[in-house]
Motif scaffolding. Structure first.
Motif, PDB file in Angstrom:
ATOM      1  N   GLY A   8      39.264 -24.985  10.048  1.00  0.00           N
ATOM      2  CA  GLY A   8      39.894 -25.469   8.832  1.00  0.00           C
ATOM      3  C   GLY A   8      41.203 -26.167   9.127  1.00  0.00           C
ATOM      4  N   ASN A   9      41.808 -26.667   8.068  1.00  0.00           N
ATOM      5  CA  ASN A   9      43.082 -27.370   8.179  1.00  0.00           C
ATOM      6  C   ASN A   9      44.177 -26.534   7.556  1.00  0.00           C
ATOM      7  OD1 ASN A   9      40.779 -29.461   7.936  1.00  0.00           O
ATOM      8  ND2 ASN A   9      42.427 -30.531   8.971  1.00  0.00           N
ATOM      9  N   LEU A  10      45.366 -26.595   8.170  1.00  0.00           N
ATOM     10  CA  LEU A  10      46.506 -25.824   7.663  1.00  0.00           C
ATOM     11  C   LEU A  10      46.910 -26.304   6.277  1.00  0.00           C
ATOM     12  CD1 LEU A  10      48.788 -25.543  10.810  1.00  0.00           C
ATOM     13  CD2 LEU A  10      47.868 -23.642   9.491  1.00  0.00           C
ATOM     14  N   ALA A  11      46.990 -25.361   5.344  1.00  0.00           N
ATOM     15  CA  ALA A  11      47.427 -25.681   3.989  1.00  0.00           C
ATOM     16  C   ALA A  11      48.896 -26.064   3.972  1.00  0.00           C
ATOM     17  CB  ALA A  11      47.185 -24.495   3.065  1.00  0.00           C
ATOM     18  N   PHE A  27      49.379 -17.882   8.228  1.00  0.00           N
ATOM     19  CA  PHE A  27      49.023 -19.236   7.814  1.00  0.00           C
ATOM     20  C   PHE A  27      47.686 -19.219   7.093  1.00  0.00           C
ATOM     21  CE2 PHE A  27      47.498 -18.524  12.087  1.00  0.00           C
ATOM     22  CZ  PHE A  27      46.197 -19.017  12.078  1.00  0.00           C
ATOM     23  N   THR A  28      47.484 -20.255   6.286  1.00  0.00           N
ATOM     24  CA  THR A  28      46.243 -20.388   5.530  1.00  0.00           C
ATOM     25  C   THR A  28      45.493 -21.618   6.017  1.00  0.00           C
ATOM     26  OG1 THR A  28      47.246 -19.363   3.593  1.00  0.00           O
ATOM     27  CG2 THR A  28      45.255 -20.666   3.218  1.00  0.00           C
ATOM     28  N   LEU A  29      44.207 -21.423   6.300  1.00  0.00           N
ATOM     29  CA  LEU A  29      43.323 -22.527   6.650  1.00  0.00           C
ATOM     30  C   LEU A  29      42.390 -22.797   5.479  1.00  0.00           C
ATOM     31  CD1 LEU A  29      42.267 -21.739  10.337  1.00  0.00           C
ATOM     32  CD2 LEU A  29      44.013 -23.335   9.532  1.00  0.00           C
ATOM     33  N   ILE A  30      42.146 -24.079   5.231  1.00  0.00           N
ATOM     34  CA  ILE A  30      41.267 -24.496   4.147  1.00  0.00           C
ATOM     35  C   ILE A  30      40.142 -25.349   4.733  1.00  0.00           C
ATOM     36  CG2 ILE A  30      41.079 -25.837   2.017  1.00  0.00           C
ATOM     37  CD1 ILE A  30      44.032 -25.245   1.538  1.00  0.00           C
ATOM     38  N   ALA A  31      38.921 -25.085   4.265  1.00  0.00           N
ATOM     39  CA  ALA A  31      37.766 -25.881   4.680  1.00  0.00           C
ATOM     40  C   ALA A  31      36.858 -26.062   3.469  1.00  0.00           C
ATOM     41  CB  ALA A  31      37.009 -25.195   5.807  1.00  0.00           C
ATOM     42  N   ASP A  71      46.914 -30.101  10.113  1.00  0.00           N
ATOM     43  CA  ASP A  71      46.280 -30.010  11.433  1.00  0.00           C
ATOM     44  C   ASP A  71      45.084 -29.059  11.384  1.00  0.00           C
ATOM     45  OD1 ASP A  71      48.248 -31.667  12.404  1.00  0.00           O
ATOM     46  OD2 ASP A  71      49.210 -30.144  13.651  1.00  0.00           O
ATOM     47  N   GLN A  72      44.079 -29.389  12.154  1.00  0.00           N
ATOM     48  CA  GLN A  72      42.889 -28.554  12.230  1.00  0.00           C
ATOM     49  C   GLN A  72      43.062 -27.479  13.298  1.00  0.00           C
ATOM     50  OE1 GLN A  72      39.223 -30.035  14.172  1.00  0.00           O
ATOM     51  NE2 GLN A  72      38.272 -29.766  12.164  1.00  0.00           N
ATOM     52  N   GLY A 104      42.578 -28.370  16.867  1.00  0.00           N
ATOM     53  CA  GLY A 104      41.564 -29.383  16.597  1.00  0.00           C
ATOM     54  C   GLY A 104      42.235 -30.719  16.359  1.00  0.00           C
ATOM     55  N   ALA A 105      41.668 -31.473  15.444  1.00  0.00           N
ATOM     56  CA  ALA A 105      42.176 -32.809  15.130  1.00  0.00           C
ATOM     57  C   ALA A 105      43.547 -32.729  14.460  1.00  0.00           C
ATOM     58  CB  ALA A 105      41.202 -33.527  14.210  1.00  0.00           C
ATOM     59  N   PRO A 106      44.452 -33.639  14.793  1.00  0.00           N
ATOM     60  CA  PRO A 106      45.758 -33.649  14.135  1.00  0.00           C
ATOM     61  C   PRO A 106      45.620 -34.084  12.679  1.00  0.00           C
ATOM     62  CG  PRO A 106      45.557 -35.539  15.575  1.00  0.00           C
ATOM     63  CD  PRO A 106      44.328 -34.700  15.783  1.00  0.00           C
ATOM     64  N   GLY A 107      46.483 -33.560  11.848  1.00  0.00           N
ATOM     65  CA  GLY A 107      46.510 -33.939  10.439  1.00  0.00           C
ATOM     66  C   GLY A 107      47.295 -35.224  10.226  1.00  0.00           C
ATOM     67  N   LYS A 108      47.372 -35.631   8.979  1.00  0.00           N
ATOM     68  CA  LYS A 108      48.039 -36.886   8.627  1.00  0.00           C
ATOM     69  C   LYS A 108      49.495 -36.917   9.083  1.00  0.00           C
ATOM     70  CE  LYS A 108      49.224 -39.753   4.658  1.00  0.00           C
ATOM     71  NZ  LYS A 108      49.219 -39.881   3.195  1.00  0.00           N
ATOM     72  N   ALA A 109      50.243 -35.837   8.850  1.00  0.00           N
ATOM     73  CA  ALA A 109      51.668 -35.814   9.208  1.00  0.00           C
ATOM     74  C   ALA A 109      51.864 -35.989  10.713  1.00  0.00           C
ATOM     75  CB  ALA A 109      52.314 -34.520   8.740  1.00  0.00           C
ATOM     76  N   LYS A 110      51.031 -35.337  11.503  1.00  0.00           N
ATOM     77  CA  LYS A 110      51.170 -35.445  12.956  1.00  0.00           C
ATOM     78  C   LYS A 110      50.743 -36.834  13.441  1.00  0.00           C
ATOM     79  CE  LYS A 110      50.872 -31.895  15.526  1.00  0.00           C
ATOM     80  NZ  LYS A 110      50.281 -30.663  16.048  1.00  0.00           N
TER      81      LYS A 110
END
Length: 120
Positions: A8-11, A27-31, A71-72, A104-110
């Motif tokens: 999942g991706n960090l909320a 931390f919270t992950l969302i998928a 971020d994933q 995993g894959a970087p998020g938009k901010a990164k």
């Protein structure tokens, strides 16, 4: 032994309390997951799943230091009972404890940070 994996991706960015052997990150992950097809349109439906995880020691520090909102993370975890009594009733609860993880894959901010040349 149970083996669970959640991708999942960090909320939002993880929070850290303590340091060293007492470091704890939450931390919270969302998928999104498949939720069937719409009967009328036939379109696939999805639902969001959000799970709050807890990591300890070096894993906690690594997640807080290196992961940002969006971020994933790929998390191997175990489920731990956290039942308690409230007003004479048993409340059933669970903790999701990180055993291991991978970035995993970087998020938009990164991705934006790296595209502006400010990445580490």
């Amino acid at each position: 032994m149970q083996k669970n994996i959640f991708v999942g991706n960090l909320a939002k960015s993880a929070t850290l309390t303590g340091a060293g052997d007492r470091a704890v990150a939450r931390f919270t992950l969302i998928a999104n997951e498949y939720a069937g097809k719409d009967r009328e349109s036939g379109e696939v439906r999805e639902r969001s799943v959000a799970i709050q995880f807890t990591a300890f020691r070096a894993k906690a520090e690594a997640i807080v230091k290196n992961a940002m909102k969006g971020d994933q993370l790929i998390v191997d975890y175990r489920v731990e009972n956290n039942d308690y009594e409230k007003d004479g009733e048993t409340v059933y609860a669970h903790n999701f404890i990180v055993e291991d993880f991978q970035f995993g894959a970087p998020g938009k901010a990164k991705r934006e940070q790296f595209s502006h040349g400010t990445g580490n």
